[in-house]
Design an enzyme around this catalytic site. Structure first.
Site, PDB file in Angstrom:
ATOM      1  N   GLU A  85       0.817  -1.219   0.000  1.00 28.49           N
ATOM      2  CA  GLU A  85       0.000   0.000   0.000  1.00 28.49           C
ATOM      3  C   GLU A  85       0.849   1.266   0.000  1.00 28.49           C
ATOM      4  OE1 GLU A  85      -3.237   0.575  -0.459  1.00 28.49           O
ATOM      5  OE2 GLU A  85      -3.788  -1.545  -0.569  1.00 28.49           O
ATOM      6  N   LYS A  88       1.658   2.209  -3.417  1.00 27.72           N
ATOM      7  CA  LYS A  88       0.523   2.437  -4.329  1.00 27.72           C
ATOM      8  C   LYS A  88       0.355   3.954  -4.469  1.00 27.72           C
ATOM      9  CE  LYS A  88      -4.398   1.277  -4.853  1.00 27.72           C
ATOM     10  NZ  LYS A  88      -5.625   0.882  -4.166  1.00 27.72           N
ATOM     11  N   GLY A 120      -4.084  -4.127  -9.929  1.00 24.50           N
ATOM     12  CA  GLY A 120      -5.172  -3.734 -10.848  1.00 24.50           C
ATOM     13  C   GLY A 120      -5.403  -2.233 -10.835  1.00 24.50           C
ATOM     14  N   SER A 152     -15.399  -2.941 -11.390  1.00 23.13           N
ATOM     15  CA  SER A 152     -15.415  -1.540 -11.012  1.00 23.13           C
ATOM     16  C   SER A 152     -14.631  -0.747 -12.035  1.00 23.13           C
ATOM     17  CB  SER A 152     -14.767  -1.377  -9.629  1.00 23.13           C
ATOM     18  OG  SER A 152     -14.649  -0.023  -9.283  1.00 23.13           O
ATOM     19  N   LYS A 154     -13.422   2.114 -10.905  1.00 21.60           N
ATOM     20  CA  LYS A 154     -12.625   2.984 -10.033  1.00 21.60           C
ATOM     21  C   LYS A 154     -11.161   2.575 -10.074  1.00 21.60           C
ATOM     22  CE  LYS A 154     -14.905   2.580  -6.083  1.00 21.60           C
ATOM     23  NZ  LYS A 154     -15.395   2.816  -4.724  1.00 21.60           N
ATOM     24  N   GLU A 256     -20.814  -0.617   0.620  1.00 22.73           N
ATOM     25  CA  GLU A 256     -20.112  -0.147   1.826  1.00 22.73           C
ATOM     26  C   GLU A 256     -20.749  -0.741   3.091  1.00 22.73           C
ATOM     27  OE1 GLU A 256     -17.477   2.255   2.340  1.00 22.73           O
ATOM     28  OE2 GLU A 256     -17.099   1.552   0.312  1.00 22.73           O
ATOM     29  N   HIS A 275      -9.112  -7.155   6.807  1.00 17.88           N
ATOM     30  CA  HIS A 275     -10.204  -6.301   6.318  1.00 17.88           C
ATOM     31  C   HIS A 275     -11.517  -7.087   6.312  1.00 17.88           C
ATOM     32  CE1 HIS A 275     -12.221  -3.160   4.078  1.00 17.88           C
ATOM     33  NE2 HIS A 275     -12.595  -4.046   3.168  1.00 17.88           N
TER      34      HIS A 275
HETATM   35  N1  LIG Z   1     -11.222  -0.562  -7.629  1.00  7.93           N
HETATM   36  C1  LIG Z   1     -11.941  -1.009  -6.685  1.00  7.93           C
HETATM   37  O1  LIG Z   1     -13.111  -0.815  -6.730  1.00  7.93           O
HETATM   38  C2  LIG Z   1     -11.332  -1.804  -5.545  1.00  7.93           C
HETATM   39  C3  LIG Z   1     -12.135  -2.669  -4.816  1.00  7.93           C
HETATM   40  C4  LIG Z   1     -11.565  -3.434  -3.794  1.00  7.93           C
HETATM   41  C5  LIG Z   1     -10.217  -3.275  -3.496  1.00  7.93           C
HETATM   42  N2  LIG Z   1      -9.469  -2.387  -4.230  1.00  7.93           N
HETATM   43  C6  LIG Z   1      -8.031  -2.222  -3.909  1.00  7.93           C
HETATM   44  O2  LIG Z   1      -7.418  -3.490  -4.005  1.00  7.93           O
HETATM   45  C7  LIG Z   1      -6.420  -3.624  -3.012  1.00  7.93           C
HETATM   46  C8  LIG Z   1      -6.731  -4.862  -2.199  1.00  7.93           C
HETATM   47  O3  LIG Z   1      -6.753  -5.966  -3.094  1.00  7.93           O
HETATM   48  P1  LIG Z   1      -6.142  -7.371  -2.700  1.00  7.93           P
HETATM   49  O4  LIG Z   1      -6.781  -7.827  -1.471  1.00  7.93           O
HETATM   50  O5  LIG Z   1      -6.170  -8.215  -3.921  1.00  7.93           O
HETATM   51  O6  LIG Z   1      -4.675  -6.973  -2.267  1.00  7.93           O
HETATM   52  P2  LIG Z   1      -3.258  -6.959  -3.021  1.00  7.93           P
HETATM   53  O7  LIG Z   1      -3.384  -6.650  -4.455  1.00  7.93           O
HETATM   54  O8  LIG Z   1      -2.402  -6.077  -2.196  1.00  7.93           O
HETATM   55  O9  LIG Z   1      -2.789  -8.473  -2.875  1.00  7.93           O
HETATM   56  C9  LIG Z   1      -2.682  -9.037  -1.598  1.00  7.93           C
HETATM   57  C10 LIG Z   1      -1.398  -9.849  -1.470  1.00  7.93           C
HETATM   58  O10 LIG Z   1      -1.502 -11.008  -2.281  1.00  7.93           O
HETATM   59  C11 LIG Z   1      -0.324 -11.115  -3.100  1.00  7.93           C
HETATM   60  N3  LIG Z   1      -0.722 -11.858  -4.289  1.00  7.93           N
HETATM   61  C12 LIG Z   1      -1.365 -11.397  -5.388  1.00  7.93           C
HETATM   62  N4  LIG Z   1      -1.626 -12.423  -6.222  1.00  7.93           N
HETATM   63  C13 LIG Z   1      -1.131 -13.539  -5.632  1.00  7.93           C
HETATM   64  C14 LIG Z   1      -1.099 -14.907  -5.990  1.00  7.93           C
HETATM   65  N5  LIG Z   1      -1.688 -15.353  -7.103  1.00  7.93           N
HETATM   66  N6  LIG Z   1      -0.507 -15.771  -5.145  1.00  7.93           N
HETATM   67  C15 LIG Z   1       0.052 -15.364  -3.973  1.00  7.93           C
HETATM   68  N7  LIG Z   1       0.035 -14.066  -3.576  1.00  7.93           N
HETATM   69  C16 LIG Z   1      -0.547 -13.177  -4.406  1.00  7.93           C
HETATM   70  C17 LIG Z   1       0.126  -9.707  -3.293  1.00  7.93           C
HETATM   71  O11 LIG Z   1       1.501  -9.608  -3.634  1.00  7.93           O
HETATM   72  C18 LIG Z   1      -0.162  -9.097  -1.940  1.00  7.93           C
HETATM   73  O12 LIG Z   1       0.888  -9.387  -1.053  1.00  7.93           O
HETATM   74  C19 LIG Z   1      -6.414  -2.358  -2.193  1.00  7.93           C
HETATM   75  O13 LIG Z   1      -5.381  -1.516  -2.643  1.00  7.93           O
HETATM   76  C20 LIG Z   1      -7.782  -1.764  -2.492  1.00  7.93           C
HETATM   77  O14 LIG Z   1      -7.784  -0.351  -2.398  1.00  7.93           O
HETATM   78  C21 LIG Z   1      -9.987  -1.673  -5.239  1.00  7.93           C
END
Ligand SMILES: NC(=O)c1ccc[n+]([C@@H]2O[C@H](COP(=O)([O-])OP(=O)(O)OC[C@H]3O[C@@H](n4cnc5c(N)ncnc54)[C@H](O)[C@@H]3O)[C@@H](O)[C@H]2O)c1
Length: 386
Positions: A85, A88, A120, A152, A154, A256, A275
């Site tokens: 983060e 990011k 993403g 999304s 966003k 939300e 989370h």
């Molecule tokens: N655009 C939107 O509407 C929206 C919605 C939800 C979350 N988000 C954003 O997404 C992020 C959270 O997403 P997340 O939970 O995927 O977190 P993330 O992208 O940070 O991934 C979580 C962890 O998993 C690891 N990882 C990714 N792919 C893997 C794989 N195939 N195998 C093993 N490890 C892997 C990553 O390196 C990281 O350590 C936040 O930054 C949040 O703000 C955006």
């Protein structure tokens, strides 16, 4: 929105679509179907001069497989992105854009994002801004990304003052996911993705409760269709609201649900709660608020407990949290800006007046000003007296 029975019989991949306003986004997915997905994606890249593959640094092997699968059709430039983060940021977006152009990305290129929600979003920002906009394709590799974030428009990065505070809307061209990619992620990521689907069931699609519970029970079993079910719950729950509210400022604020108290508890736990767990606890608090205001009956409150218990969110074993800190953090919720002038005596919350039905204001926003004292009471009911 679920794929038809015919789809399931005749092809190992499922196809569905979701709309972000006027734009319809195809989502193709399956389990252990990487080669087929890549062949289908490659077919769509005719005329593209380069794929800019922005991939999670931990997914290097998969990135090489993707590059190999696409390179017969189009040259691929791979750039790694570390999913943290604190990285990011716009600086990361800028560094990727500089590297991309130095490596041959042009106006005729396509950005492919391979990773979780973080990658993403970062790749989405590159796609939205480089040459004032390049097509974006998502290959999600975490449950949060596959079930939620890719559905999304966003895109955003963080400021020191808070998450996702700089961003824009940029609709992906398409989404492709082999659910087998998700099996490498740790338990907390799976829990979070699943808790967001529990939220969807309680707030939007209560008729999918059995589906959710079957999926949760099958999560440890690689032969089960748990991940497919969870993905379908995500698409089915989010699609109707996103069609009418692609910028997620009105109807889509329903997603939300549980996040107001949940986010405060997540921050107060200083990393002890994921989370997903925090949102689960936040939904129990929202249910108690709804019950106290006379909107929810005991059966609806019991449904919250039923859906959340298998995720480890059990009323009889609440987390130990600094209650005063949770109360202070409640007042920093980012939905506050939607209800101008609401002071510290009020907390804007998403509340249900029945399973699958959110209370909405005149603008169609599912946001209710709740007296802060009542939220404290609900917190005490869920977490135990301080
Ligand atoms: N655009 C939107 O509407 C929206 C919605 C939800 C979350 N988000 C954003 O997404 C992020 C959270 O997403 P997340 O939970 O995927 O977190 P993330 O992208 O940070 O991934 C979580 C962890 O998993 C690891 N990882 C990714 N792919 C893997 C794989 N195939 N195998 C093993 N490890 C892997 C990553 O390196 C990281 O350590 C936040 O930054 C949040 O703000 C955006």
């Amino acid at each position: 929105m679920s794929p038809t029975a015919t789809d399931r019989r005749t092809t190992p991949v499922h196809r569905t679509t979701f709309a972000l306003g006027e734009e319809v986004v195809p989502y193709t997915y399956g389990d252990r179907c990487t080669e087929e997905l890549l062949a289908l994606l490659a077919d769509q890249l005719t005329g593209v001069d380069q794929v800019l593959l922005v991939h999670d640094a931990v997914a290097g092997d998969l990135a090489r497989r993707v590059a190999e699968g696409l390179s017969a059709q189009v040259p691929v430039q791979s750039l790694a992105c570390t999913a943290r983060e604190e990285l990011k940021t716009l600086s990361t977006v800028l560094a990727l854009a500089e590297e991309a152009v130095a490596g041959g990305t042009t106006r005729g290129s396509v950005v492919v994002a391979l990773g979780g929600g973080l990658v993403g979003n970062v790749a989405g920002m590159v796609a939205a801004t480089l040459f004032r906009g390049l097509p974006l394709v998502h290959l999600p590799t975490t449950p949060v990304a596959a079930f939620d974030a890719v559905l999304s428009a966003k895109q955003g990065v963080n400021l020191a003052a808070g998450k996702n505070m700089v961003g824009t809307f940029w609709t992906p061209r398409s989404v492709w996911c082999d659910l087998d990619w998700l099996r490498g992620v740790d338990e907390r990521q799976v829990l979070t993705g699943t808790a967001e689907m529990a939220k969807n069931v309680l707030a939007v699609v209560p008729e999918r409760e059995d589906d959710l519970l079957t999926a949760v029970a099958g999560l440890g079993d690689e032969r089960s269709d748990a991940l497919v079910r969870l993905l379908q719950i995500g698409v089915d729950a989010k699609a109707p609201a996103l069609r009418v509210d692609p910028h997620e400022r009105r109807e889509a604020l329903v997603f939300e649900y549980g996040h107001t108290a949940g986010h405060a508890m997540e921050l107060a736990s200083r990393g002890a709660l994921s989370h997903g767990e925090a949102v689960g606890w936040g939904m129990l608090v929202a249910a108690q608020v709804g019950r106290r205001l006379g909107h929810l009956d005991d059966a609806a409150v019991a449904a919250h407990a039923r859906v959340l218990a298998p995720l480890g969110v059990r009323g009889e074993a609440p987390p130990a949290l600094d209650r005063a800190l949770v109360q202070r953090l409640l007042l920093r919720d980012n939905k506050r800006g939607y209800l101008p002038g609401s002071g510290p005596d009020v907390v804007p919350m998403v509340l249900l007046d029945g399973l699958g039905s959110a209370l909405a204001d005149d603008a169609g926003r599912p946001l209710v000003p709740v007296p802060t004292a009542l939220v404290h009471e609900a917190l005490d009911a869920v977490l135990g007296a301080a």
